[in-house]
Motif scaffolding. Structure first.
Motif, short mmCIF file in Angstrom:
data_model
loop_
_atom_site.label_atom_id
_atom_site.label_comp_id
_atom_site.label_asym_id
_atom_site.label_seq_id
_atom_site.Cartn_x
_atom_site.Cartn_y
_atom_site.Cartn_z
N GLU A 102 5.36 9.78 -9.93
CA GLU A 102 5.56 9.62 -8.48
C GLU A 102 7.01 9.85 -8.08
N LYS A 106 8.30 12.81 -5.46
CA LYS A 106 9.00 12.40 -4.24
C LYS A 106 10.19 13.30 -3.92
N VAL A 473 -5.00 10.98 -3.26
CA VAL A 473 -4.22 9.80 -2.83
C VAL A 473 -4.79 8.49 -3.35
N ASN A 519 -4.16 -1.22 -4.25
CA ASN A 519 -3.54 -0.33 -3.26
C ASN A 519 -2.75 -1.12 -2.23
N VAL A 522 0.55 -2.07 -3.77
CA VAL A 522 1.48 -0.93 -3.75
C VAL A 522 2.12 -0.80 -2.37
N LEU A 523 1.30 -0.91 -1.32
CA LEU A 523 1.83 -0.80 0.03
C LEU A 523 2.73 -1.98 0.37
N LEU A 526 6.04 -1.30 -0.99
CA LEU A 526 6.73 -0.30 -0.17
C LEU A 526 7.27 -0.93 1.11
N SER A 629 3.29 12.14 3.69
CA SER A 629 3.52 11.37 2.45
C SER A 629 3.41 9.87 2.69
N GLU A 632 -0.22 8.95 3.02
CA GLU A 632 -0.90 8.92 1.72
C GLU A 632 -0.75 7.56 1.04
N LYS A 633 0.28 6.81 1.40
CA LYS A 633 0.48 5.47 0.84
C LYS A 633 -0.27 4.41 1.64
#
Length: 806
Positions: A102, A106, A473, A519, A522-523, A526, A629, A632-633
Motif C-alpha cells: 500500500e 500511494k 478495494v 475495514n 483501517v478507516l 486513517l 483513492s 477506496e478507503k
C-alpha cells in the motif's frame, strides 16, 4: 495462473531497479519501486495493446469513441496489476523484501482528469468496455492541473493547485506524429463554385496543436488493451508565420500563446467571468475537433470506404452536453474538408453521434452566448444556425401542434445556444442514466423532444466496475464471497445473487461482519492520522461522500447530527447507539453556500467531538481532499450510505452502488438509482424517506411550500435554525446567517425542512435495526447479492447491443 513466481518477481524488481533506476534494492525508495513496478506492467501490456489495435484494424471493426470532459481514473498501478493478473504475486514479492504494497501504490498521484460522478462513470465504462472485449476508446483532455487540492483551515475550504503532472506519469505515451491542428477565431469566406455549391475558407485563425497522449485501458485478464486518448494543447512548432506578421500582431500573439497554455491547463476553469466561460468553450471545441479529425483520419487510413459510410465503422458517444459541439464540427469537416453536401453530412452525423444526458438541473444544461460562439467559432456558429433553421422549419411544417413550443425547443433562443437541444437534434440516441431520470426527461424536462423523437429516447441505468469497487478495494470481502459461491462472479457479476443462499448462514454472516470490522478499523486509523480524532469502530459508520451541492443535502445530514447532539445535551443518559458521521466533499470554488455547509460541518465537529457530556456517542469527521483513492478507503467501511438528494435532482448516483456492493445499507430518497436498488432488495433492506419526485416537481410548479410553517411548528427545527442564527456553532453570531436566510427567506429550495421529520424517523429505524446484529448482517448480504445488477458490465452490454450495435 501467475506468469511469475514470487522469487522471479523479486528478481525482476532487482533487475529493473539496477537497469532503470541505477540503484540496489536496499537503497530503493518507495517511489523507485512504484516506477519500476509500473515499468514491469507497461512491458507486460504493451504487446497486448499493439495486438488489440491490430485486431480492430484487420477485422475492420465498428469502434466506439466515448467523448468526455472528465475521466476520473484514480490511481492505475494497482488496478492494472489486477487486470494483468500480477497483483497477488507483486504483493507477495513486496512483502518478501519487507515493503508494504500500500505504501508503494500511494506514490501514484490520482490523475487530475475529473471531478465527480460523471468522470468516475466514464472511467468505469472504459474498464467494462475493455473487460468485455469490446472495441471502444475514451477521448478527453490532458489537464495539467486537476480541479484543486482541498485543504481545510479553520473550517474554510482553501483551494490549492492540483499539479498532478509535476512528476513523470508512467502510463502515458506521447504521439507527436498524430498531432492535429485546431483553429479558433478568424473569419469565414464563402465562395460560389461553378456548379452552384458553396465553398468555405477560413482566414486569420489562431492555430493550436492538439498532441495526443495515450493511456492504456486494460481489460480484466483477457489480453485486451484499449486506449484513453488525452489531448494536450500546444503552440504550433513553426513560428515563421508569426515572424512575418506586422508588429501590430505581436500582442495578439502573446495573448494567443497564453490562451493555448490555458486550454489544457485546468479542469473546469472558473466560469463566473467572461474569460472563464470562453476558456470552457475553447476546451470543449478543442476536445471535439481534435477527436473527430483523428477519427476521420483513422477511418480513411483503415477503410477503403467513402465517408458517407462513416456510421458503419464509428459511433461517438458524448458524455453530457460538454462535447455537444461534436455535432456541428462533424458537419463542418464532412462538408468543408471532405466535400459532402449538407444532406449527406447530416445523414452521417445523425447516425454517428449518440448523447447521454446526466441531469435535469437547469444550471447544468449548458447554454452559450451567441456572440461568444460567433467570435470564437464563426463557421461552427453558421452550421448551428443552419441546423436550428432547418429544425424549426421542420416543426412548423411537420408538427403544427408544436408550433407554439418552437421557442422552447429551438437550439438558438434568447440569444443563447442551447447545447442539450443541439445534442438531441443532432444524435440518433438520447439516453438517461436511471429509470426515473429517463422518465422525467420523457414526460417533463424534454417532453416535446420526446414527442418529436420517441424512438430516440432510451434508458441506460448507470453502473460501476465491480473489479475496482469490490475485488480491488475490498479483497477480504471478495475472498469470502469467492469461498462461498466460487470465482465466477468476477467475470459474471450477476452471479453475486447466489449469496442469498448464505443470508441465514451464521458462519458466513460472522465472516462478513468480521471483514466489515477490520475495514472500519483501517478507516478509524486513517481518520486518527488525518484529523487526530479517535473514533469507535463499533459505532455506526454513517457515510456521505460526494460533491458538495445543495441538492445533495449534506445540510440535512448535519442538521440530523445537531438534532442528536441537542437530544444528548438534554438527556446525557439517552440510550443511543454510538454514531460516527463521515463526510468528504469538495465545493466548487465560487459556490458560497456549499462552502458554508463545509464550514458548518467543521464547526459542529469541533464542538461535538470534544464535548465530554455526549460521552463519545457522537463523532463528526470531515476528510479533506476527497478523491478516488480516499473513496477506496471509506467505502468498504461504511455501514450506512447517505443518498439523500432532493427527489428528482439526482440523475442516478453511483456512490449508492459502490457502498451497496460493499455491504452498506442505503438511507435515501426515491431518487435516481435508489429506486432501482429498492426494487431489487425490497423495502425491508433499505431505508427510504421523504418527498417523491412528482411531489417535488408539483411543489416547484405551484410555488413551493412555506418553510416558515415548519420552523414555527417543529421545535427541533426551530432550535437548530436558531442555533445557526445566533452563532452557537460559529466563531461569531453571523457565521451561518446565509444558510439560515436561504432556508427561511428563499423558502428552502431543496426541501431540507420538509424532509427533516421523515429523515429523523428513518434514522430511528436504522438504529433499531443495527441493534439486531444477525438481522443487520442479513440485510447487508442481501444488498451485496443484488449489487451485481449495478455492475457497469451490465450497463455497457446494454449500450453495446441497443445503441452502439457492436
Amino acid at each position: 495462473m501467475n506468469k511469475y513466481t514470487k522469487e522471479a518477481f523479486v528478481n525482476l524488481l532487482e533487475d529493473k531497479l539496477t537497469r532503470k533506476r541505477r540503484i540496489h534494492m536496499e537503497d530503493a525508495s518507495d517511489k523507485d519501486l512504484y516506477y519500476v513496478i509500473a515499468s514491469i506492467v507497461k512491458d507486460e501490456l504493451t504487446p497486448k495493446w499493439l495486438d488489440t489495435q491490430e485486431k480492430y484494424k484487420s477485422n475492420e471493426t465498428r469502434q466506439v469513441y466515448y467523448l468526455s470532459m472528465e475521466f476520473l481514473i484514480g490511481r492505475l498501478l494497482e488496478s492494472n496489476l489486477l487486470n494483468c493478473g500480477l497483483l497477488d504475486v507483486c504483493n507477495e514479492a513486496l512483502r518478501e523484501i519487507g515493503r508494504d504494497p500500500e505504501e508503494i501504490y500511494k506514490n501514484e498521484h490520482d490523475a487530475g482528469l475529473g471531478n465527480g460522478g460523471l468522470g468516475r462513470l466514464a472511467a468505469c465504462f472504459l474498464d467494462s468496455i475493455a473487460s468485455l472485449n469490446l472495441p471502444g476508446h475514451g477521448s478527453g483532455i490532458r489537464y495539467r492541473y486537476g480541479l484543486f487540492e482541498q485543504r481545510i483551515i479553520h473550517g474554510n475550504q482553501i483551494e490549492l493547485p492540483d499539479y498532478w503532472l509535476k512528476e513523470e506519469y508512467p502510463w502515458e505515451t506521447r504521439k507527436t506524429d498524430e498531432a492535429i491542428e485546431v483553429h479558433f477565431g478568424g473569419s469565414v469566406h464563402m465562395h460560389k463554385k461553378s456548379d452552384g455549391t458553396l465553398e468555405f475558407s477560413y482566414h486569420n485563425t489562431d492555430k493550436v496543436m492538439a498532441v495526443p497522449y495515450d493511456v492504456p485501458v486494460v481489460g480484466y485478464q483477457n489480453n485486451v488493451v484499449n486506449t484513453l486518448r488525452l489531448w494536450s494543447a500546444e503552440l504550433p512548432q513553426d513560428e515563421s508565420d508569426f515572424l512575418s506578421e506586422p508588429s501590430s500582431q505581436y500582442y495578439h500573439h502573446l495573448d494567443h500563446t497564453h490562451s493555448v497554455e490555458q486550454i489544457s491547463g485546468f479542469l473546469y476553469p472558473d466560469d463566473s467571468s467572461f474569460e472563464g466561460k470562453e476558456l470552457r468553450l475553447k476546451q470543449q471545441y478543442f476536445l471535439v475537433s481534435a477527436t473527430i479529425k483523428g477519427i476521420i483520419n483513422k477511418f480513411k487510413d483503415e477503410h477503403n470506404l467513402p465517408l458517407t459510410s462513416l456510421q458503419e465503422k464509428v459511433v461517438i458517444q458524448i458524455n453530457d452536453t460538454h462535447p455537444s459541439l461534436a455535432v456541428p464540427e462533424l458537419m463542418r469537416i464532412l462538408m468543408d474538408e471532405e466535400g459532402l453536401n449538407w444532406k449527406q453530412a447530416w445523414n452521417v452525423t445523425t447516425k454517428v453521434i449518440a448523447y447521454t444526458n446526466h441531469t435535469t438541473l437547469s444550471e447544468a444544461l449548458e447554454k452559450w452566448p451567441v456572440s461568444m460562439i460567433q467570435n470564437l467559432l464563426p463557421r461552427i456558429f453558421m452550421i448551428i444556425n443552419e441546423i436550428n433553421e432547418r429544425f424549426c422549419q421542420g416543426i412548423w411544417f411537420d408538427h403544427p401542434e408544436l408550433r407554439d413550443s418552437i421557442p422552447e425547443l429551438a437550439i438558438i433562443a434568447d440569444d443563447q445556444v442551447h447545447m442539450a437541444h443541439l445534442a438531441i437534434v443532432g444524435s440518433f440516441s438520447v439516453n438517461g442514466v436511471a429509470r426515473l431520470h429517463t422518465e422525467i426527461l420523457k414526460t417533463k424536462e424534454m417532453k416535446n423532444f420526446y414527442t418529436l423523437y420517441p424512438r430516440r429516447f432510451n434508458n441506460k441505468t448507470n453502473g460501476i466496475t465491480h473489479r475496482r469497487w469490490l475485488l480491488q478495494v475490498n479483497p477480504c470481502l471478495s475472498k469470502a464471497i469467492t469461498e462461498a459461491i466460487g470465482p465466477q462472479w468476477v467475470k459474471q457479476p450477476n452471479k453475486l445473487i447466489s449469496l442469498l443462499r448464505y443470508s441465514n448462514d451464521r458462519p458466513f454472516l460472522e465472516k462478513i461482519d468480521q471483514v466489515k470490522r477490520e475495514n472500519k478499523q483501517v478507516l478509524a486509523n486513517l481518520i486518527h492520522k488525518q484529523t487526530g480524532v479517535t473514533v469507535d469502530e463499533e459505532s455506526i459508520f454513517d457515510v456521505q461522500i460526494k460533491r458538495l451541492h445543495e441538492y445533495k443535502r449534506q445540510l440535512l445530514n448535519i442538521f440530523h447530527v445537531i438534532y442528536l447532539y441537542n437530544e444528548l445535551k438534554e438527556n446525557p443518559s439517552l440510550d443511543l447507539t454510538p454514531r460516527t458521521f463521515i463526510f468528504a466533499a469538495k465545493a466548487a470554488p465560487s459556490y458560497h453556500l456549499a462552502k458554508e455547509v463545509i464550514k458548518l460541518i467543521h464547526h459542529v465537529a469541533s464542538i461535538v467531538n470534544f464535548d465530554k457530556t455526549v460521552n463519545g456517542k457522537l463523532k463528526v469527521i470531515f476528510l479533506e481532499n476527497y478523491n478516488v483513492s480516499l473513496a477506496e478507503k471509506i467505502i468498504p467501511a461504511a455501514d450506512i450510505s447517505e443518498q439523500i438528494s432532493t427527489a428528482s435532482k439526482e440523475a442516478s448516483g453511483t456512490g449508492n452502488m459502490k457502498m451497496m456492493m460493499n455491504g452498506a445499507l442505503t438511507v435515501g430518497t426515491l431518487d435516481g438509482a435508489n429506486i432501482e436498488i429498492k426494487d431489487l432488495v425490497g423495502d425491508d433492506n433499505i431505508f427510504i424517506f421523504g418527498l417523491k419526485a412528482d411531489e417535488v416537481l408539483n411543489y416547484y410548479k405551484n410555488g413551493g411550500y412555506v418553510a416558515k410553517d415548519i420552523y414555527n411548528t417543529d421545535e427541533r427545527v426551530r432550535k437548530i435554525l436558531d442555533q445557526l442564527n445566533y452563532g452557537e456553532f460559529g466563531a461569531h453570531e453571523i457565521e451561518f446567517k446565509d444558510i439560515f436566510y436561504n432556508i427561511l427567506y428563499h423558502n428552502d429550495p431543496y426541501f431540507v425542512l420538509k424532509d427533516f421529520d421523515p429523515y429523523i424517523e428513518s434514522h430511528e429505524l436504522i438504529e433499531r435495526a443495527y441493534r439486531h446484529k444477525k438481522s443487520w448482517q442479513k440485510m447487508s448480504v442481501t444488498n451485496i447479492a443484488y449489487s451485481g445488477k449495478f455492475s457497469s458490465d451490465r450497463t455497457i452490454k446494454e449500450y453495446a447491443s441497443e445503441i452502439w450495435k457492436i
